[in-house]
Write a protein that holds these residues in place. Sequence first.
Motif, PDB file in Angstrom:
ATOM      1  N   LYS A   9      42.989  17.378  41.571  1.00 50.68           N
ATOM      2  CA  LYS A   9      43.063  16.295  40.595  1.00 50.68           C
ATOM      3  C   LYS A   9      41.734  16.111  39.869  1.00 50.68           C
ATOM      4  O   LYS A   9      41.704  15.793  38.668  1.00 50.68           O
ATOM      5  CB  LYS A   9      43.465  14.989  41.296  1.00 50.68           C
ATOM      6  N   THR A  10      40.642  16.319  40.585  1.00 49.08           N
ATOM      7  CA  THR A  10      39.330  16.227  39.952  1.00 49.08           C
ATOM      8  C   THR A  10      39.184  17.305  38.878  1.00 49.08           C
ATOM      9  O   THR A  10      38.695  17.038  37.770  1.00 49.08           O
ATOM     10  CB  THR A  10      38.211  16.388  40.996  1.00 49.08           C
ATOM     11  N   LEU A  11      39.623  18.521  39.197  1.00 52.93           N
ATOM     12  CA  LEU A  11      39.579  19.610  38.227  1.00 52.93           C
ATOM     13  C   LEU A  11      40.429  19.274  37.002  1.00 52.93           C
ATOM     14  O   LEU A  11      40.042  19.560  35.861  1.00 52.93           O
ATOM     15  CB  LEU A  11      40.080  20.908  38.868  1.00 52.93           C
ATOM     16  N   ALA A  12      41.589  18.660  37.245  1.00 46.96           N
ATOM     17  CA  ALA A  12      42.490  18.297  36.149  1.00 46.96           C
ATOM     18  C   ALA A  12      41.858  17.248  35.246  1.00 46.96           C
ATOM     19  O   ALA A  12      41.921  17.353  34.011  1.00 46.96           O
ATOM     20  CB  ALA A  12      43.816  17.784  36.711  1.00 46.96           C
ATOM     21  N   ARG A  13      41.245  16.246  35.838  1.00 53.56           N
ATOM     22  CA  ARG A  13      40.605  15.196  35.032  1.00 53.56           C
ATOM     23  C   ARG A  13      39.462  15.774  34.206  1.00 53.56           C
ATOM     24  O   ARG A  13      39.269  15.397  33.039  1.00 53.56           O
ATOM     25  CB  ARG A  13      40.103  14.062  35.936  1.00 53.56           C
ATOM     26  N   GLU A  14      38.710  16.693  34.798  1.00 55.76           N
ATOM     27  CA  GLU A  14      37.599  17.311  34.076  1.00 55.76           C
ATOM     28  C   GLU A  14      38.120  18.146  32.908  1.00 55.76           C
ATOM     29  O   GLU A  14      37.546  18.128  31.810  1.00 55.76           O
ATOM     30  CB  GLU A  14      36.780  18.194  35.025  1.00 55.76           C
ATOM     31  N   PRO A  23      47.891  17.597  24.594  1.00 50.56           N
ATOM     32  CA  PRO A  23      48.904  17.570  25.658  1.00 50.56           C
ATOM     33  C   PRO A  23      49.831  16.359  25.567  1.00 50.56           C
ATOM     34  O   PRO A  23      51.037  16.467  25.807  1.00 50.56           O
ATOM     35  CB  PRO A  23      48.056  17.535  26.940  1.00 50.56           C
ATOM     36  N   VAL A  24      49.271  15.196  25.217  1.00 54.18           N
ATOM     37  CA  VAL A  24      50.094  13.994  25.069  1.00 54.18           C
ATOM     38  C   VAL A  24      51.049  14.154  23.888  1.00 54.18           C
ATOM     39  O   VAL A  24      52.241  13.842  23.982  1.00 54.18           O
ATOM     40  CB  VAL A  24      49.211  12.740  24.870  1.00 54.18           C
ATOM     41  N   SER A  25      50.550  14.660  22.768  1.00 56.04           N
ATOM     42  CA  SER A  25      51.379  14.848  21.573  1.00 56.04           C
ATOM     43  C   SER A  25      52.497  15.848  21.841  1.00 56.04           C
ATOM     44  O   SER A  25      53.633  15.652  21.406  1.00 56.04           O
ATOM     45  CB  SER A  25      50.515  15.336  20.407  1.00 56.04           C
ATOM     46  N   ALA A  26      52.173  16.912  22.556  1.00 56.47           N
ATOM     47  CA  ALA A  26      53.166  17.944  22.852  1.00 56.47           C
ATOM     48  C   ALA A  26      54.276  17.387  23.735  1.00 56.47           C
ATOM     49  O   ALA A  26      55.462  17.638  23.492  1.00 56.47           O
ATOM     50  CB  ALA A  26      52.493  19.127  23.538  1.00 56.47           C
ATOM     51  N   TYR A  27      53.899  16.620  24.755  1.00 58.54           N
ATOM     52  CA  TYR A  27      54.913  16.047  25.637  1.00 58.54           C
ATOM     53  C   TYR A  27      55.764  15.022  24.896  1.00 58.54           C
ATOM     54  O   TYR A  27      56.981  14.944  25.099  1.00 58.54           O
ATOM     55  CB  TYR A  27      54.266  15.403  26.859  1.00 58.54           C
ATOM     56  N   LEU A  28      55.149  14.261  24.011  1.00 57.05           N
ATOM     57  CA  LEU A  28      55.890  13.286  23.211  1.00 57.05           C
ATOM     58  C   LEU A  28      56.914  13.997  22.333  1.00 57.05           C
ATOM     59  O   LEU A  28      58.065  13.541  22.215  1.00 57.05           O
ATOM     60  CB  LEU A  28      54.921  12.475  22.345  1.00 57.05           C
ATOM     61  N   LEU A  29      56.520  15.113  21.734  1.00 58.43           N
ATOM     62  CA  LEU A  29      57.438  15.874  20.886  1.00 58.43           C
ATOM     63  C   LEU A  29      58.614  16.407  21.694  1.00 58.43           C
ATOM     64  O   LEU A  29      59.772  16.308  21.265  1.00 58.43           O
ATOM     65  CB  LEU A  29      56.687  17.035  20.225  1.00 58.43           C
ATOM     66  N   ILE A  30      58.330  16.944  22.876  1.00 58.82           N
ATOM     67  CA  ILE A  30      59.401  17.454  23.742  1.00 58.82           C
ATOM     68  C   ILE A  30      60.356  16.332  24.123  1.00 58.82           C
ATOM     69  O   ILE A  30      61.582  16.494  24.103  1.00 58.82           O
ATOM     70  CB  ILE A  30      58.801  18.095  25.008  1.00 58.82           C
ATOM     71  N   THR A  31      59.806  15.175  24.460  1.00 59.26           N
ATOM     72  CA  THR A  31      60.623  14.027  24.851  1.00 59.26           C
ATOM     73  C   THR A  31      61.511  13.561  23.706  1.00 59.26           C
ATOM     74  O   THR A  31      62.706  13.275  23.903  1.00 59.26           O
ATOM     75  CB  THR A  31      59.721  12.859  25.306  1.00 59.26           C
ATOM     76  N   ILE A  32      60.957  13.498  22.513  1.00 61.31           N
ATOM     77  CA  ILE A  32      61.719  13.051  21.347  1.00 61.31           C
ATOM     78  C   ILE A  32      62.863  14.013  21.040  1.00 61.31           C
ATOM     79  O   ILE A  32      64.014  13.594  20.825  1.00 61.31           O
ATOM     80  CB  ILE A  32      60.806  12.909  20.116  1.00 61.31           C
ATOM     81  N   VAL A  33      62.566  15.302  21.027  1.00 64.19           N
ATOM     82  CA  VAL A  33      63.584  16.302  20.696  1.00 64.19           C
ATOM     83  C   VAL A  33      64.742  16.262  21.677  1.00 64.19           C
ATOM     84  O   VAL A  33      65.914  16.173  21.280  1.00 64.19           O
ATOM     85  CB  VAL A  33      62.961  17.725  20.689  1.00 64.19           C
ATOM     86  N   THR A  34      64.447  16.313  22.958  1.00 62.96           N
ATOM     87  CA  THR A  34      65.510  16.345  23.965  1.00 62.96           C
ATOM     88  C   THR A  34      66.243  15.007  24.067  1.00 62.96           C
ATOM     89  O   THR A  34      67.455  14.976  24.295  1.00 62.96           O
ATOM     90  CB  THR A  34      64.943  16.732  25.338  1.00 62.96           C
ATOM     91  N   SER A  35      65.522  13.903  23.896  1.00 65.06           N
ATOM     92  CA  SER A  35      66.155  12.585  23.989  1.00 65.06           C
ATOM     93  C   SER A  35      67.120  12.348  22.827  1.00 65.06           C
ATOM     94  O   SER A  35      68.229  11.850  23.025  1.00 65.06           O
ATOM     95  CB  SER A  35      65.089  11.485  23.998  1.00 65.06           C
ATOM     96  N   VAL A  36      66.695  12.724  21.627  1.00 63.60           N
ATOM     97  CA  VAL A  36      67.550  12.543  20.451  1.00 63.60           C
ATOM     98  C   VAL A  36      68.826  13.365  20.584  1.00 63.60           C
ATOM     99  O   VAL A  36      69.936  12.874  20.332  1.00 63.60           O
ATOM    100  CB  VAL A  36      66.793  12.935  19.164  1.00 63.60           C
ATOM    101  N   LEU A  37      68.685  14.614  21.006  1.00 66.22           N
ATOM    102  CA  LEU A  37      69.859  15.471  21.176  1.00 66.22           C
ATOM    103  C   LEU A  37      70.802  14.909  22.227  1.00 66.22           C
ATOM    104  O   LEU A  37      72.026  14.876  22.030  1.00 66.22           O
ATOM    105  CB  LEU A  37      69.422  16.882  21.568  1.00 66.22           C
ATOM    106  N   SER A  38      70.257  14.449  23.341  1.00 68.03           N
ATOM    107  CA  SER A  38      71.085  13.892  24.413  1.00 68.03           C
ATOM    108  C   SER A  38      71.772  12.602  23.966  1.00 68.03           C
ATOM    109  O   SER A  38      72.945  12.362  24.287  1.00 68.03           O
ATOM    110  CB  SER A  38      70.236  13.622  25.656  1.00 68.03           C
ATOM    111  N   PRO A 215      50.765  14.934  31.499  1.00 71.03           N
ATOM    112  CA  PRO A 215      49.724  15.949  31.281  1.00 71.03           C
ATOM    113  C   PRO A 215      48.779  16.066  32.472  1.00 71.03           C
ATOM    114  O   PRO A 215      48.397  17.184  32.854  1.00 71.03           O
ATOM    115  CB  PRO A 215      48.986  15.434  30.036  1.00 71.03           C
ATOM    116  N   TYR A 216      48.427  14.936  33.056  1.00 68.83           N
ATOM    117  CA  TYR A 216      47.549  14.919  34.227  1.00 68.83           C
ATOM    118  C   TYR A 216      48.217  15.646  35.394  1.00 68.83           C
ATOM    119  O   TYR A 216      47.608  16.478  36.083  1.00 68.83           O
ATOM    120  CB  TYR A 216      47.244  13.468  34.588  1.00 68.83           C
ATOM    121  N   MET A 217      49.485  15.368  35.581  1.00 65.56           N
ATOM    122  CA  MET A 217      50.239  15.969  36.677  1.00 65.56           C
ATOM    123  C   MET A 217      50.405  17.473  36.465  1.00 65.56           C
ATOM    124  O   MET A 217      50.175  18.273  37.386  1.00 65.56           O
ATOM    125  CB  MET A 217      51.613  15.293  36.778  1.00 65.56           C
ATOM    126  N   GLN A 218      50.814  17.881  35.259  1.00 63.88           N
ATOM    127  CA  GLN A 218      51.032  19.294  34.977  1.00 63.88           C
ATOM    128  C   GLN A 218      49.736  20.096  35.034  1.00 63.88           C
ATOM    129  O   GLN A 218      49.725  21.252  35.452  1.00 63.88           O
ATOM    130  CB  GLN A 218      51.695  19.468  33.613  1.00 63.88           C
TER     131      GLN A 218
END
Length: 252
Positions: A9-14, A23-38, A215-218
Amino acid sequence: MKRTSANLKTLAREALTGNFALPVSAYLLITIVTSVLSMVVTGFLDVSNTISLVTSQILVYLFSLLSSLLMVGYDKMILNLNRRQPYTLGNIFYAFSHNPDRFIVVNFILLLVGILVSLPFDIPSYTSSSWNAMILSMVGILVRSLVSIILAAFFGLANYLLLDYPEMGAMQAMKESLKLMKGNKGRYVHLYLSFLPLTIVCIFTCYIGILWLLPYMQTTLAFFYMDITGELDTPVVEAGNVQDNSFTNPML
Protein backbone atom coordinates in the motif's frame (compact mmCIF):
# COMPACT_ATOMS: atom_id res chain seq x y z
CA MET A 1 10.73 -11.05 -1.08
CA LYS A 2 7.12 -11.25 0.08
CA ARG A 3 6.07 -7.74 1.00
CA THR A 4 3.34 -7.11 3.55
CA SER A 5 0.04 -5.47 2.72
CA ALA A 6 1.30 -2.30 4.40
CA ASN A 7 4.44 -2.30 2.22
CA LEU A 8 2.43 -2.75 -0.97
CA LYS A 9 0.00 0.00 0.00
CA THR A 10 2.90 2.34 0.68
CA LEU A 11 4.27 1.64 -2.80
CA ALA A 12 0.81 2.32 -4.25
CA ARG A 13 0.45 5.65 -2.46
CA GLU A 14 3.91 6.70 -3.63
CA ALA A 15 3.10 5.75 -7.23
CA LEU A 16 -0.22 7.64 -7.16
CA THR A 17 1.15 10.78 -5.54
CA GLY A 18 0.63 13.50 -8.11
CA ASN A 19 -0.79 10.94 -10.57
CA PHE A 20 -4.33 10.41 -9.31
CA ALA A 21 -6.11 12.43 -12.02
CA LEU A 22 -5.86 10.00 -14.93
CA PRO A 23 -6.63 6.79 -13.00
CA VAL A 24 -9.67 8.47 -11.43
CA SER A 25 -10.85 9.81 -14.80
CA ALA A 26 -10.39 6.42 -16.45
CA TYR A 27 -12.38 4.61 -13.77
CA LEU A 28 -15.11 7.25 -13.96
CA LEU A 29 -15.35 6.74 -17.72
CA ILE A 30 -15.60 2.96 -17.33
CA THR A 31 -18.29 3.37 -14.67
CA ILE A 32 -20.33 5.77 -16.81
CA VAL A 33 -20.17 3.59 -19.93
CA THR A 34 -21.16 0.35 -18.23
CA SER A 35 -23.76 1.98 -15.95
CA VAL A 36 -25.52 3.76 -18.81
CA LEU A 37 -25.68 0.58 -20.88
CA SER A 38 -26.99 -1.45 -17.95
CA MET A 39 -29.58 1.21 -17.07
CA VAL A 40 -30.85 1.27 -20.65
CA VAL A 41 -31.37 -2.49 -20.57
CA THR A 42 -32.91 -2.71 -17.09
CA GLY A 43 -35.14 0.25 -17.93
CA PHE A 44 -36.89 -1.92 -20.50
CA LEU A 45 -37.01 -4.95 -18.22
CA ASP A 46 -40.44 -6.58 -18.25
CA VAL A 47 -40.67 -9.15 -15.47
CA SER A 48 -44.06 -10.32 -16.78
CA ASN A 49 -42.46 -11.36 -20.06
CA THR A 50 -40.08 -14.29 -19.65
CA ILE A 51 -38.35 -13.79 -23.01
CA SER A 52 -37.77 -10.11 -22.28
CA LEU A 53 -36.50 -10.94 -18.81
CA VAL A 54 -34.03 -13.55 -20.05
CA THR A 55 -32.84 -11.35 -22.93
CA SER A 56 -32.32 -8.36 -20.68
CA GLN A 57 -30.42 -10.43 -18.11
CA ILE A 58 -28.16 -11.86 -20.80
CA LEU A 59 -27.39 -8.32 -21.99
CA VAL A 60 -26.57 -7.29 -18.42
CA TYR A 61 -24.09 -10.17 -18.22
CA LEU A 62 -22.56 -9.12 -21.55
CA PHE A 63 -22.11 -5.61 -20.20
CA SER A 64 -20.42 -7.12 -17.16
CA LEU A 65 -18.00 -8.86 -19.52
CA LEU A 66 -17.45 -5.56 -21.32
CA SER A 67 -16.68 -3.91 -17.98
CA SER A 68 -14.19 -6.70 -17.20
CA LEU A 69 -12.37 -6.08 -20.48
CA LEU A 70 -12.23 -2.34 -19.81
CA MET A 71 -10.82 -3.09 -16.36
CA VAL A 72 -8.11 -5.21 -18.00
CA GLY A 73 -7.10 -2.10 -19.90
CA TYR A 74 -7.27 -0.20 -16.64
CA ASP A 75 -4.82 -2.68 -15.13
CA LYS A 76 -2.55 -2.08 -18.11
CA MET A 77 -2.61 1.64 -17.30
CA ILE A 78 -1.83 0.95 -13.65
CA LEU A 79 1.03 -1.42 -14.50
CA ASN A 80 2.54 1.27 -16.71
CA LEU A 81 2.12 3.78 -13.89
CA ASN A 82 3.82 1.46 -11.41
CA ARG A 83 6.65 0.81 -13.84
CA ARG A 84 7.02 4.52 -14.63
CA GLN A 85 6.19 3.92 -18.26
CA PRO A 86 3.93 6.15 -20.40
CA TYR A 87 0.23 5.63 -19.78
CA THR A 88 -2.86 7.23 -21.31
CA LEU A 89 -6.64 7.11 -21.09
CA GLY A 90 -6.57 4.98 -24.23
CA ASN A 91 -5.00 2.16 -22.25
CA ILE A 92 -8.45 1.12 -21.03
CA PHE A 93 -9.22 -0.19 -24.54
CA TYR A 94 -6.01 -2.26 -24.66
CA ALA A 95 -7.75 -5.64 -24.39
CA PHE A 96 -9.85 -4.96 -27.49
CA SER A 97 -6.85 -4.57 -29.78
CA HIS A 98 -4.33 -7.11 -28.42
CA ASN A 99 -5.63 -10.61 -29.08
CA PRO A 100 -8.94 -9.91 -27.30
CA ASP A 101 -10.04 -13.55 -27.45
CA ARG A 102 -7.53 -14.40 -24.69
CA PHE A 103 -8.97 -11.81 -22.30
CA ILE A 104 -12.54 -12.71 -23.27
CA VAL A 105 -12.01 -16.41 -22.44
CA VAL A 106 -10.46 -15.74 -19.02
CA ASN A 107 -13.02 -13.16 -17.96
CA PHE A 108 -15.96 -15.10 -19.41
CA ILE A 109 -15.02 -18.17 -17.37
CA LEU A 110 -14.75 -16.11 -14.17
CA LEU A 111 -18.00 -14.29 -14.95
CA LEU A 112 -19.81 -17.54 -15.74
CA VAL A 113 -18.87 -19.09 -12.39
CA GLY A 114 -20.18 -15.99 -10.60
CA ILE A 115 -23.42 -16.11 -12.58
CA LEU A 116 -24.05 -19.79 -11.88
CA VAL A 117 -23.61 -19.48 -8.12
CA SER A 118 -25.85 -16.41 -7.90
CA LEU A 119 -28.68 -17.61 -10.17
CA PRO A 120 -30.56 -19.28 -7.29
CA PHE A 121 -30.91 -15.81 -5.76
CA ASP A 122 -31.26 -13.72 -8.93
CA ILE A 123 -34.12 -15.63 -10.57
CA PRO A 124 -36.51 -15.61 -7.56
CA SER A 125 -35.77 -11.91 -6.98
CA TYR A 126 -37.62 -11.02 -10.21
CA THR A 127 -40.84 -12.71 -9.16
CA SER A 128 -40.83 -12.08 -5.41
CA SER A 129 -42.37 -9.20 -3.50
CA SER A 130 -40.31 -6.01 -3.38
CA TRP A 131 -39.01 -6.71 0.14
CA ASN A 132 -38.05 -10.31 -0.59
CA ALA A 133 -36.62 -9.30 -3.94
CA MET A 134 -34.36 -6.77 -2.24
CA ILE A 135 -33.14 -9.36 0.27
CA LEU A 136 -32.50 -11.95 -2.44
CA SER A 137 -30.71 -9.39 -4.57
CA MET A 138 -28.46 -8.39 -1.67
CA VAL A 139 -27.69 -12.03 -0.92
CA GLY A 140 -26.88 -12.59 -4.58
CA ILE A 141 -24.49 -9.65 -4.59
CA LEU A 142 -22.82 -10.93 -1.41
CA VAL A 143 -22.42 -14.42 -2.87
CA ARG A 144 -20.95 -13.05 -6.11
CA SER A 145 -18.53 -10.90 -4.14
CA LEU A 146 -17.34 -13.83 -2.04
CA VAL A 147 -16.97 -16.05 -5.10
CA SER A 148 -15.10 -13.26 -6.88
CA ILE A 149 -12.57 -13.04 -4.04
CA ILE A 150 -12.13 -16.81 -3.95
CA LEU A 151 -11.63 -17.01 -7.73
CA ALA A 152 -9.17 -14.11 -7.61
CA ALA A 153 -7.14 -15.98 -4.99
CA PHE A 154 -6.56 -18.64 -7.66
CA PHE A 155 -6.79 -16.85 -11.00
CA GLY A 156 -6.35 -13.18 -10.07
CA LEU A 157 -3.01 -12.89 -11.89
CA ALA A 158 -4.21 -14.29 -15.23
CA ASN A 159 -5.03 -10.92 -16.78
CA TYR A 160 -1.70 -9.45 -15.67
CA LEU A 161 0.11 -12.38 -17.27
CA LEU A 162 -1.81 -11.90 -20.52
CA LEU A 163 -0.87 -8.22 -20.47
CA ASP A 164 2.82 -8.98 -19.97
CA TYR A 165 3.02 -11.96 -22.32
CA PRO A 166 1.13 -11.25 -25.58
CA GLU A 167 1.67 -14.77 -26.94
CA MET A 168 0.37 -16.54 -23.83
CA GLY A 169 -2.98 -18.29 -24.18
CA ALA A 170 -5.94 -17.89 -21.83
CA MET A 171 -5.76 -21.35 -20.28
CA GLN A 172 -1.99 -21.15 -19.85
CA ALA A 173 -2.39 -17.82 -18.07
CA MET A 174 -4.89 -19.36 -15.66
CA LYS A 175 -2.56 -22.29 -15.00
CA GLU A 176 0.40 -19.97 -14.39
CA SER A 177 -1.75 -17.87 -12.06
CA LEU A 178 -2.52 -21.02 -10.06
CA LYS A 179 1.21 -21.72 -9.73
CA LEU A 180 2.07 -18.18 -8.72
CA MET A 181 -0.74 -18.05 -6.18
CA LYS A 182 0.45 -21.24 -4.49
CA GLY A 183 1.39 -20.16 -0.97
CA ASN A 184 0.13 -16.63 -1.65
CA LYS A 185 -3.64 -17.04 -1.54
CA GLY A 186 -3.84 -15.99 2.10
CA ARG A 187 -1.72 -12.90 1.38
CA TYR A 188 -4.00 -11.94 -1.50
CA VAL A 189 -7.23 -12.39 0.47
CA HIS A 190 -5.79 -10.45 3.41
CA LEU A 191 -4.67 -7.64 1.09
CA TYR A 192 -8.05 -7.55 -0.65
CA LEU A 193 -10.06 -7.53 2.57
CA SER A 194 -7.83 -4.85 4.08
CA PHE A 195 -9.64 -2.38 1.81
CA LEU A 196 -13.03 -3.28 3.33
CA PRO A 197 -12.99 -0.51 5.98
CA LEU A 198 -12.32 2.12 3.31
CA THR A 199 -15.04 0.60 1.14
CA ILE A 200 -17.53 0.97 4.00
CA VAL A 201 -16.45 4.60 4.44
CA CYS A 202 -17.09 5.17 0.72
CA ILE A 203 -20.70 4.05 1.18
CA PHE A 204 -21.25 7.12 3.37
CA THR A 205 -19.91 9.34 0.57
CA CYS A 206 -22.65 8.03 -1.76
CA TYR A 207 -19.92 5.89 -3.34
CA ILE A 208 -18.11 8.94 -4.71
CA GLY A 209 -15.06 7.93 -2.67
CA ILE A 210 -14.83 4.76 -4.78
CA LEU A 211 -13.36 6.92 -7.55
CA TRP A 212 -10.27 7.37 -5.39
CA LEU A 213 -10.36 4.04 -3.59
CA LEU A 214 -10.40 1.82 -6.67
CA PRO A 215 -7.23 3.33 -8.24
CA TYR A 216 -5.51 2.90 -4.87
CA MET A 217 -6.71 -0.68 -4.63
CA GLN A 218 -5.82 -1.63 -8.21
CA THR A 219 -2.39 -0.05 -7.89
CA THR A 220 -1.75 -2.06 -4.74
CA LEU A 221 -2.90 -5.29 -6.40
CA ALA A 222 -0.66 -4.58 -9.39
CA PHE A 223 2.27 -4.22 -6.99
CA PHE A 224 1.22 -7.55 -5.45
CA TYR A 225 1.60 -9.14 -8.90
CA MET A 226 4.97 -7.44 -9.42
CA ASP A 227 6.08 -8.65 -5.99
CA ILE A 228 5.06 -12.27 -6.61
CA THR A 229 6.84 -12.41 -9.96
CA GLY A 230 10.00 -10.95 -8.41
CA GLU A 231 9.91 -7.82 -10.54
CA LEU A 232 10.12 -5.51 -7.54
CA ASP A 233 13.37 -7.17 -6.48
CA THR A 234 14.90 -7.45 -9.95
CA PRO A 235 13.39 -4.65 -12.06
CA VAL A 236 13.56 -5.30 -15.78
CA VAL A 237 14.08 -2.49 -18.30
CA GLU A 238 10.87 -1.90 -20.23
CA ALA A 239 9.09 -4.48 -18.10
CA GLY A 240 5.68 -5.35 -19.44
CA ASN A 241 6.79 -5.23 -23.08
CA VAL A 242 7.84 -8.86 -23.28
CA GLN A 243 7.47 -10.09 -26.82
CA ASP A 244 8.88 -13.62 -26.70
CA ASN A 245 6.62 -16.66 -26.92
CA SER A 246 7.80 -18.35 -23.74
CA PHE A 247 6.86 -17.71 -20.17
CA THR A 248 9.75 -17.66 -17.74
CA ASN A 249 9.46 -16.60 -14.16
CA PRO A 250 11.94 -16.89 -11.32
CA MET A 251 9.14 -17.93 -8.97
CA LEU A 252 8.20 -21.01 -11.00
